[in-house]
Design an enzyme around this catalytic site. Sequence first.
Site, PDB file in Angstrom:
ATOM      1  N   ARG A 108      35.393  50.745  40.104  1.00 44.77           N
ATOM      2  CA  ARG A 108      35.568  52.195  40.029  1.00 44.77           C
ATOM      3  C   ARG A 108      35.208  52.777  38.675  1.00 44.77           C
ATOM      4  NH1 ARG A 108      41.456  53.391  41.980  1.00 44.77           N
ATOM      5  NH2 ARG A 108      41.568  51.523  40.709  1.00 44.77           N
ATOM      6  N   ASP A 143      32.941  53.759  44.008  1.00 44.28           N
ATOM      7  CA  ASP A 143      34.319  53.980  44.453  1.00 44.28           C
ATOM      8  C   ASP A 143      34.358  53.896  45.968  1.00 44.28           C
ATOM      9  OD1 ASP A 143      36.786  55.022  45.245  1.00 44.28           O
ATOM     10  OD2 ASP A 143      36.984  56.134  43.355  1.00 44.28           O
ATOM     11  N   VAL A 144      35.035  52.893  46.462  1.00 44.63           N
ATOM     12  CA  VAL A 144      35.039  52.667  47.908  1.00 44.63           C
ATOM     13  C   VAL A 144      35.759  53.812  48.618  1.00 44.63           C
ATOM     14  CG1 VAL A 144      35.690  51.079  49.749  1.00 44.63           C
ATOM     15  CG2 VAL A 144      34.992  50.179  47.534  1.00 44.63           C
ATOM     16  N   LYS A 204      41.137  35.381  49.791  1.00 42.70           N
ATOM     17  CA  LYS A 204      42.399  35.465  50.508  1.00 42.70           C
ATOM     18  C   LYS A 204      43.147  36.696  50.026  1.00 42.70           C
ATOM     19  CE  LYS A 204      45.897  33.288  47.703  1.00 42.70           C
ATOM     20  NZ  LYS A 204      46.855  32.263  47.458  1.00 42.70           N
ATOM     21  N   ASP A 207      38.535  29.343  49.972  1.00 40.56           N
ATOM     22  CA  ASP A 207      39.843  28.768  49.655  1.00 40.56           C
ATOM     23  C   ASP A 207      39.559  27.884  48.456  1.00 40.56           C
ATOM     24  OD1 ASP A 207      42.066  27.109  49.362  1.00 40.56           O
ATOM     25  OD2 ASP A 207      42.594  27.353  51.468  1.00 40.56           O
ATOM     26  N   HIS A 208      39.913  28.379  47.276  1.00 37.85           N
ATOM     27  CA  HIS A 208      39.400  27.695  46.082  1.00 37.85           C
ATOM     28  C   HIS A 208      39.939  26.273  45.943  1.00 37.85           C
ATOM     29  CE1 HIS A 208      43.106  29.440  44.420  1.00 37.85           C
ATOM     30  NE2 HIS A 208      43.097  28.430  43.576  1.00 37.85           N
ATOM     31  N   LYS A 238      38.030  22.092  44.492  1.00 41.32           N
ATOM     32  CA  LYS A 238      38.534  21.217  43.424  1.00 41.32           C
ATOM     33  C   LYS A 238      37.940  19.821  43.555  1.00 41.32           C
ATOM     34  CE  LYS A 238      42.840  23.704  42.620  1.00 41.32           C
ATOM     35  NZ  LYS A 238      42.764  23.902  41.173  1.00 41.32           N
ATOM     36  N   GLU A 275      54.417  25.653  41.422  1.00 37.72           N
ATOM     37  CA  GLU A 275      54.071  26.503  40.282  1.00 37.72           C
ATOM     38  C   GLU A 275      55.310  26.666  39.419  1.00 37.72           C
ATOM     39  OE1 GLU A 275      51.485  30.022  41.474  1.00 37.72           O
ATOM     40  OE2 GLU A 275      52.323  29.390  43.379  1.00 37.72           O
ATOM     41  N   ASP A 283      51.166  33.058  51.710  1.00 34.43           N
ATOM     42  CA  ASP A 283      50.361  33.039  50.491  1.00 34.43           C
ATOM     43  C   ASP A 283      49.783  31.645  50.194  1.00 34.43           C
ATOM     44  OD1 ASP A 283      49.388  34.451  48.188  1.00 34.43           O
ATOM     45  OD2 ASP A 283      50.858  33.387  46.957  1.00 34.43           O
ATOM     46  N   HIS A 343      45.971  27.195  51.708  1.00 34.34           N
ATOM     47  CA  HIS A 343      45.769  26.029  50.847  1.00 34.34           C
ATOM     48  C   HIS A 343      46.403  24.731  51.392  1.00 34.34           C
ATOM     49  CE1 HIS A 343      44.355  29.053  48.187  1.00 34.34           C
ATOM     50  NE2 HIS A 343      45.528  29.445  47.752  1.00 34.34           N
ATOM     51  N   LYS A 372      57.421  28.870  43.751  1.00 40.84           N
ATOM     52  CA  LYS A 372      57.276  29.413  42.393  1.00 40.84           C
ATOM     53  C   LYS A 372      58.513  29.065  41.584  1.00 40.84           C
ATOM     54  CE  LYS A 372      54.086  33.038  43.597  1.00 40.84           C
ATOM     55  NZ  LYS A 372      52.936  32.460  42.886  1.00 40.84           N
TER      56      LYS A 372
HETATM   57  P1  NAD Z   1      42.723  43.376  40.732  1.00 42.70           P
HETATM   58  O1  NAD Z   1      43.709  44.377  41.225  1.00 42.70           O
HETATM   59  O2  NAD Z   1      42.903  42.802  39.381  1.00 42.70           O
HETATM   60  O3  NAD Z   1      41.255  44.004  40.777  1.00 42.70           O
HETATM   61  C1  NAD Z   1      40.856  44.861  41.808  1.00 42.70           C
HETATM   62  C2  NAD Z   1      39.455  45.385  41.564  1.00 42.70           C
HETATM   63  O4  NAD Z   1      39.188  46.302  42.624  1.00 42.70           O
HETATM   64  C3  NAD Z   1      39.229  46.141  40.260  1.00 42.70           C
HETATM   65  O5  NAD Z   1      37.978  45.788  39.733  1.00 42.70           O
HETATM   66  C4  NAD Z   1      39.189  47.591  40.711  1.00 42.70           C
HETATM   67  O6  NAD Z   1      38.333  48.426  39.928  1.00 42.70           O
HETATM   68  C5  NAD Z   1      38.600  47.475  42.073  1.00 42.70           C
HETATM   69  N1  NAD Z   1      38.945  48.650  42.877  1.00 42.70           N
HETATM   70  C6  NAD Z   1      40.177  49.152  43.132  1.00 42.70           C
HETATM   71  N2  NAD Z   1      40.063  50.287  43.861  1.00 42.70           N
HETATM   72  C7  NAD Z   1      38.746  50.467  44.091  1.00 42.70           C
HETATM   73  C8  NAD Z   1      37.985  51.452  44.773  1.00 42.70           C
HETATM   74  N3  NAD Z   1      38.566  52.493  45.382  1.00 42.70           N
HETATM   75  N4  NAD Z   1      36.651  51.324  44.801  1.00 42.70           N
HETATM   76  C9  NAD Z   1      36.034  50.290  44.186  1.00 42.70           C
HETATM   77  N5  NAD Z   1      36.692  49.309  43.518  1.00 42.70           N
HETATM   78  C10 NAD Z   1      38.029  49.416  43.466  1.00 42.70           C
HETATM   79  O7  NAD Z   1      42.680  42.240  41.856  1.00 42.70           O
HETATM   80  P2  NAD Z   1      42.321  40.681  41.665  1.00 42.70           P
HETATM   81  O8  NAD Z   1      43.542  39.965  41.219  1.00 42.70           O
HETATM   82  O9  NAD Z   1      41.086  40.528  40.889  1.00 42.70           O
HETATM   83  O10 NAD Z   1      42.098  40.223  43.184  1.00 42.70           O
HETATM   84  C11 NAD Z   1      40.948  40.586  43.924  1.00 42.70           C
HETATM   85  C12 NAD Z   1      40.977  39.893  45.275  1.00 42.70           C
HETATM   86  O11 NAD Z   1      40.951  38.491  45.100  1.00 42.70           O
HETATM   87  C13 NAD Z   1      42.219  40.193  46.114  1.00 42.70           C
HETATM   88  O12 NAD Z   1      41.874  40.172  47.472  1.00 42.70           O
HETATM   89  C14 NAD Z   1      43.120  39.007  45.810  1.00 42.70           C
HETATM   90  O13 NAD Z   1      44.047  38.773  46.844  1.00 42.70           O
HETATM   91  C15 NAD Z   1      42.093  37.911  45.697  1.00 42.70           C
HETATM   92  N6  NAD Z   1      42.514  36.774  44.885  1.00 42.70           N
HETATM   93  C16 NAD Z   1      42.774  36.924  43.565  1.00 42.70           C
HETATM   94  C17 NAD Z   1      43.137  35.818  42.813  1.00 42.70           C
HETATM   95  C18 NAD Z   1      43.404  35.942  41.326  1.00 42.70           C
HETATM   96  O14 NAD Z   1      43.617  34.907  40.700  1.00 42.70           O
HETATM   97  N7  NAD Z   1      43.403  37.120  40.752  1.00 42.70           N
HETATM   98  C19 NAD Z   1      43.250  34.554  43.416  1.00 42.70           C
HETATM   99  C20 NAD Z   1      42.981  34.435  44.783  1.00 42.70           C
HETATM  100  C21 NAD Z   1      42.608  35.551  45.506  1.00 42.70           C
END
Ligand code: NAD
Length: 490
Positions: free
Chosen positions: A51, A92-93, A148, A177-178, A182, A216, A235, A240, A339
């Site tokens: 965004r 912006d989605v 996920k 599924d990271h 591994k 964790e 979760d 996993h 956790k």
């Molecule tokens: P985050 O909240 O940190 O980041 C979200 C991103 O979405 C940001 O870049 C934001 O700018 C963007 N965004 C939000 N609203 C928007 C809009 N209206 N238009 C365009 N972009 C928009 O989230 P995250 O932790 O990076 O996680 C992202 C995805 O990955 C999620 O589905 C989460 O479940 C998954 N995930 C994250 C992790 C992790 O370690 N962070 C691990 C596994 C899965």
Amino acid sequence: MAVRVIEVDEFDLVVFGGTGDLAHRKLLPALYHRDLDRQLPAGARIVVTARRRYADADYRDWAAAALGEHVADLDEAALKRFLARIRYVPLDVDAGTGWSELAAVLEERPDVVRVFYLAVAPDFFGPICEGIGGEGLVNATTRVVIEKPIGKDGASARALNATIGAVFDEHQIFRIDHYLGKETVQNLMALRFANALFEPLWNAAHVDHVQITVAESLGVGGRAGYYDAAGALRDMVQNHLLQLLCLAAMEPPESMDADSVRDEKLKVLKALAPITGDSVDRLTVRGQYRAGASAGGAVPGYLEELGRDDSRTETFVALKVQIANWRWAGVPFYLRTGKRLATRVSEIVVQFRPIPHSIFDPEAGPIAANRLILRLQPDEGVTMQVMIKDPGPGGMRLRQVPLDMSFAEAFKVRNPDAYERLLMDVIRGNQTLFMRRDEVDAAWSWIDPILDAWAAGAGHPKPYTSGTWGPSAAIALIERDGRTWAEDGL
Ligand code: NAD
């Protein structure tokens, strides 16, 4: 030992959510490392969207700071080369703005592999797929990567998969599924199917039980709001832990081809004995952490972090799982994850049966059954517990020793992060380590009745003190069967 790096095809990788936590901690460092090792071709581009209204240079500064934080020994020349690959497109989605700008960037290279990585909250998966389809951005080599969680139950997962499936063919969809990326998880397949030693023993006749632990030490912290709608079963277990169970339990696939492996995993998921209604109390334990002590000192409980005291969300779950097939009949798979546990560790323990008869004097000491331990984190490696004679003259004394098969140590290579392999597999179009739609469905079909039974019951998760191994009921779950949770290396 030199690692062979094969350059991937030219690609444009579009990261939605490029300013988020996942991009910051995982995607950018993974891509940098692959570039450092010269796996990215000269023209490969990373097109970041989010965004924020950044110019290319602003985002490159942000990316450089992220890499500085998460990569040890940044190489200046490699960093410069890597940053030059990045383009930034504000999109912006919700507002539906930025799509035509993104399309214009991608149209510069219509024939290269085009990957869309959805690193955004799941609510955006549908609108983004529709945007990609609506803009006509799907070409012959397009792939989409979904993070996920895929749904919060079977019905929502099916709806989400249908939305994605309306724009992309199944062979273009990479559900990540990271854990599957591994090294140790792939080593599980190498151990099982590249050695003659293990497979003959890999069944109910020789294996007493299997334990899968994903522990964790951290709590939910600032993510309490998100976590409260999920809980440990959704979760961690639905994806996993069940994926690890599948790889440990599956029949030898015909080949490493994606569908051969996924067909075998699916059979395991379908063979899981249902845990429904009245067996839920006997076969599952839910826990929720209370205040306690962690490595860093005193920590608050889950409800304090959440700011509410009525949550029944589990931060811990232990399960006794049976696989109803010939290979595993009667062999329990004990799963636990949570956790704020005593330490951070993920491992699979295959406990073999005891020897049928001892020829040794009692003075020789107890004879422990063999155990194969595959550790996924923190230090990836494989250990086989075997009995040997204590060295030296005198009487025969037996001792259990670990045969350490840790590869990072043995090969003196940096242990790559799972995202490095998975991202390169996406670009290569190799789906072996990604979940197929029917696997997701089958996993939810097994999880849903447990969620339903918990929701229908009046019970609350059992409290456990932060920094312990969960509620005492989880210890009772396995000890009732005359077994104990493995503590090797913990
Ligand atoms: P985050 O909240 O940190 O980041 C979200 C991103 O979405 C940001 O870049 C934001 O700018 C963007 N965004 C939000 N609203 C928007 C809009 N209206 N238009 C365009 N972009 C928009 O989230 P995250 O932790 O990076 O996680 C992202 C995805 O990955 C999620 O589905 C989460 O479940 C998954 N995930 C994250 C992790 C992790 O370690 N962070 C691990 C596994 C899965």
